[in-house]
Structure formats: structure tokens, C-alpha cells
Motif scaffolding. Sequence first.
Motif, PDB file in Angstrom:
ATOM      1  N   ARG A 169     -72.274 -39.060 -43.958  1.00 53.28           N
ATOM      2  CA  ARG A 169     -71.017 -39.595 -44.022  1.00 53.28           C
ATOM      3  C   ARG A 169     -70.262 -39.270 -45.202  1.00 53.28           C
ATOM      4  NH1 ARG A 169     -71.496 -44.779 -40.694  1.00 53.28           N
ATOM      5  NH2 ARG A 169     -73.198 -44.234 -39.301  1.00 53.28           N
ATOM      6  N   SER A 170     -70.382 -38.136 -46.157  1.00 50.59           N
ATOM      7  CA  SER A 170     -69.903 -38.043 -47.186  1.00 50.59           C
ATOM      8  C   SER A 170     -68.795 -37.001 -46.866  1.00 50.59           C
ATOM      9  CB  SER A 170     -70.850 -37.273 -48.155  1.00 50.59           C
ATOM     10  OG  SER A 170     -70.175 -36.669 -49.359  1.00 50.59           O
ATOM     11  N   PHE A 171     -67.488 -37.449 -47.026  1.00 53.21           N
ATOM     12  CA  PHE A 171     -66.335 -36.529 -46.626  1.00 53.21           C
ATOM     13  C   PHE A 171     -65.795 -36.453 -48.011  1.00 53.21           C
ATOM     14  CE2 PHE A 171     -66.822 -39.734 -43.347  1.00 53.21           C
ATOM     15  CZ  PHE A 171     -67.339 -38.862 -42.258  1.00 53.21           C
ATOM     16  N   PRO A 172     -65.844 -35.095 -48.340  1.00 49.59           N
ATOM     17  CA  PRO A 172     -65.133 -34.825 -49.726  1.00 49.59           C
ATOM     18  C   PRO A 172     -63.671 -34.980 -49.917  1.00 49.59           C
ATOM     19  CG  PRO A 172     -66.235 -32.796 -48.868  1.00 49.59           C
ATOM     20  CD  PRO A 172     -66.425 -34.026 -47.791  1.00 49.59           C
ATOM     21  N   TYR A 173     -62.886 -35.063 -48.908  1.00 50.33           N
ATOM     22  CA  TYR A 173     -61.453 -35.221 -49.155  1.00 50.33           C
ATOM     23  C   TYR A 173     -61.295 -36.617 -49.109  1.00 50.33           C
ATOM     24  CZ  TYR A 173     -62.144 -36.309 -43.908  1.00 50.33           C
ATOM     25  OH  TYR A 173     -62.579 -36.578 -43.009  1.00 50.33           O
ATOM     26  N   LEU A 174     -62.011 -37.662 -48.844  1.00 53.29           N
ATOM     27  CA  LEU A 174     -62.050 -39.166 -49.160  1.00 53.29           C
ATOM     28  C   LEU A 174     -62.542 -39.453 -50.297  1.00 53.29           C
ATOM     29  CD1 LEU A 174     -62.946 -40.580 -45.596  1.00 53.29           C
ATOM     30  CD2 LEU A 174     -60.730 -40.256 -46.612  1.00 53.29           C
ATOM     31  N   PHE A 175     -63.753 -38.944 -50.506  1.00 53.63           N
ATOM     32  CA  PHE A 175     -64.548 -39.478 -51.763  1.00 53.63           C
ATOM     33  C   PHE A 175     -64.596 -38.422 -52.932  1.00 53.63           C
ATOM     34  CE2 PHE A 175     -66.550 -41.486 -48.228  1.00 53.63           C
ATOM     35  CZ  PHE A 175     -66.299 -43.015 -48.450  1.00 53.63           C
ATOM     36  N   GLN A 176     -63.667 -37.255 -52.744  1.00 56.99           N
ATOM     37  CA  GLN A 176     -63.462 -36.412 -53.894  1.00 56.99           C
ATOM     38  C   GLN A 176     -65.053 -35.925 -54.444  1.00 56.99           C
ATOM     39  OE1 GLN A 176     -61.067 -38.264 -56.805  1.00 56.99           O
ATOM     40  NE2 GLN A 176     -59.314 -38.156 -55.455  1.00 56.99           N
ATOM     41  N   ASN A 177     -65.833 -35.718 -53.487  1.00 55.57           N
ATOM     42  CA  ASN A 177     -67.309 -35.296 -53.845  1.00 55.57           C
ATOM     43  C   ASN A 177     -68.049 -36.372 -54.501  1.00 55.57           C
ATOM     44  OD1 ASN A 177     -68.199 -33.215 -52.247  1.00 55.57           O
ATOM     45  ND2 ASN A 177     -67.543 -31.624 -53.641  1.00 55.57           N
ATOM     46  N   HIS A 178     -67.545 -37.709 -54.655  1.00 50.59           N
ATOM     47  CA  HIS A 178     -68.742 -38.402 -55.670  1.00 50.59           C
ATOM     48  C   HIS A 178     -69.467 -39.354 -54.497  1.00 50.59           C
ATOM     49  CE1 HIS A 178     -64.488 -39.084 -57.991  1.00 50.59           C
ATOM     50  NE2 HIS A 178     -65.363 -38.016 -58.417  1.00 50.59           N
ATOM     51  N   CYS A 179     -70.647 -38.293 -54.655  1.00 47.19           N
ATOM     52  CA  CYS A 179     -71.723 -38.689 -53.845  1.00 47.19           C
ATOM     53  C   CYS A 179     -73.022 -38.548 -54.469  1.00 47.19           C
ATOM     54  CB  CYS A 179     -71.648 -37.878 -52.502  1.00 47.19           C
ATOM     55  SG  CYS A 179     -72.712 -38.149 -51.295  1.00 47.19           S
ATOM     56  N   VAL A 180     -74.074 -39.165 -53.907  1.00 47.44           N
ATOM     57  CA  VAL A 180     -75.595 -38.897 -54.202  1.00 47.44           C
ATOM     58  C   VAL A 180     -76.168 -37.842 -53.429  1.00 47.44           C
ATOM     59  CG1 VAL A 180     -75.662 -40.878 -55.708  1.00 47.44           C
ATOM     60  CG2 VAL A 180     -76.603 -40.951 -53.416  1.00 47.44           C
ATOM     61  N   GLU A 181     -77.067 -37.137 -53.887  1.00 49.20           N
ATOM     62  CA  GLU A 181     -77.795 -36.296 -52.960  1.00 49.20           C
ATOM     63  C   GLU A 181     -79.407 -36.675 -52.983  1.00 49.20           C
ATOM     64  OE1 GLU A 181     -75.319 -32.099 -53.472  1.00 49.20           O
ATOM     65  OE2 GLU A 181     -76.835 -32.476 -55.017  1.00 49.20           O
ATOM     66  N   VAL A 182     -80.204 -36.668 -51.948  1.00 49.63           N
ATOM     67  CA  VAL A 182     -81.462 -37.057 -51.736  1.00 49.63           C
ATOM     68  C   VAL A 182     -82.379 -35.805 -51.253  1.00 49.63           C
ATOM     69  CG1 VAL A 182     -82.889 -38.738 -50.575  1.00 49.63           C
ATOM     70  CG2 VAL A 182     -80.366 -39.534 -50.863  1.00 49.63           C
ATOM     71  N   ALA A 183     -83.441 -35.976 -51.862  1.00 47.54           N
ATOM     72  CA  ALA A 183     -84.439 -34.945 -51.601  1.00 47.54           C
ATOM     73  C   ALA A 183     -85.964 -35.593 -51.161  1.00 47.54           C
ATOM     74  CB  ALA A 183     -84.409 -33.773 -52.454  1.00 47.54           C
ATOM     75  N   LEU A 184     -86.523 -35.126 -50.529  1.00 48.02           N
ATOM     76  CA  LEU A 184     -87.928 -35.831 -50.511  1.00 48.02           C
ATOM     77  C   LEU A 184     -88.870 -34.758 -50.779  1.00 48.02           C
ATOM     78  CD1 LEU A 184     -89.961 -37.755 -48.925  1.00 48.02           C
ATOM     79  CD2 LEU A 184     -89.721 -36.785 -46.868  1.00 48.02           C
ATOM     80  N   ASP A 185     -89.776 -34.887 -51.824  1.00 49.06           N
ATOM     81  CA  ASP A 185     -90.538 -33.974 -52.482  1.00 49.06           C
ATOM     82  C   ASP A 185     -92.035 -34.633 -52.277  1.00 49.06           C
ATOM     83  OD1 ASP A 185     -91.995 -32.104 -53.720  1.00 49.06           O
ATOM     84  OD2 ASP A 185     -91.162 -32.532 -55.934  1.00 49.06           O
ATOM     85  N   GLY A 186     -92.803 -34.349 -51.332  1.00 46.80           N
ATOM     86  CA  GLY A 186     -93.997 -35.080 -50.930  1.00 46.80           C
ATOM     87  C   GLY A 186     -93.902 -36.657 -50.809  1.00 46.80           C
TER      88      GLY A 186
END
Length: 83
Positions: free
Chosen positions: A28-45
Motif C-alpha cells: 500500500r506504499s505509493f511513492p507518488y502519494l507519500f513521497q517514499n515516506h515509508c517503513v520497510e519490514v524484514a523477518l530474520d528468524g
Amino acid sequence: MSPFEKEEAEMEKYIGMKDDSMFRKSSRSFPYLFQNHCVEVALDGETINIRDSKHPDGSQLSFNHCEWRAFIEGVKAGEFDLP
């Protein structure tokens, strides 16, 4: 399958990876709406890592599965909605 279970199943694909490719932005992260203001998530074990997409080399937050699930449930319940 609930939306949370679907997201968790998707994240399971990235267990054990240690490079930047393990971080995912929300669909749901749309760069044109939020100007790339987003968090990223990763699963590591057993750990869920969060980072700011604008500063991928900056600090990260880490949560265990119980903490992450509580956060997701709070978001869905509107606990963090602005007035």
C-alpha cells in the motif's frame, strides 16, 4: 486465511536472509502519494526488523513475534489513529 496470516506467510519467505533484499515495503506504499515516506519490514528468524525507507543505512527497530503481532492488532483496532 486472515490478512495477518497472509502477510506472515509472505514474510516467511525471507527468513534467514541477511542482505537488503529481505526488506519489504507495504504493497500500500505509493511513492507518488507519500513521497517514499515509508517503513520497510524484514523477518530474520525470530526477529522482525523495521527501518525507514529514506534512511536504509540508519538505525533499525527489532521486535519479537509477540510484540509485532500486538502492534499489528493495535493498528487494526485504530489505537494509533490520529484524532
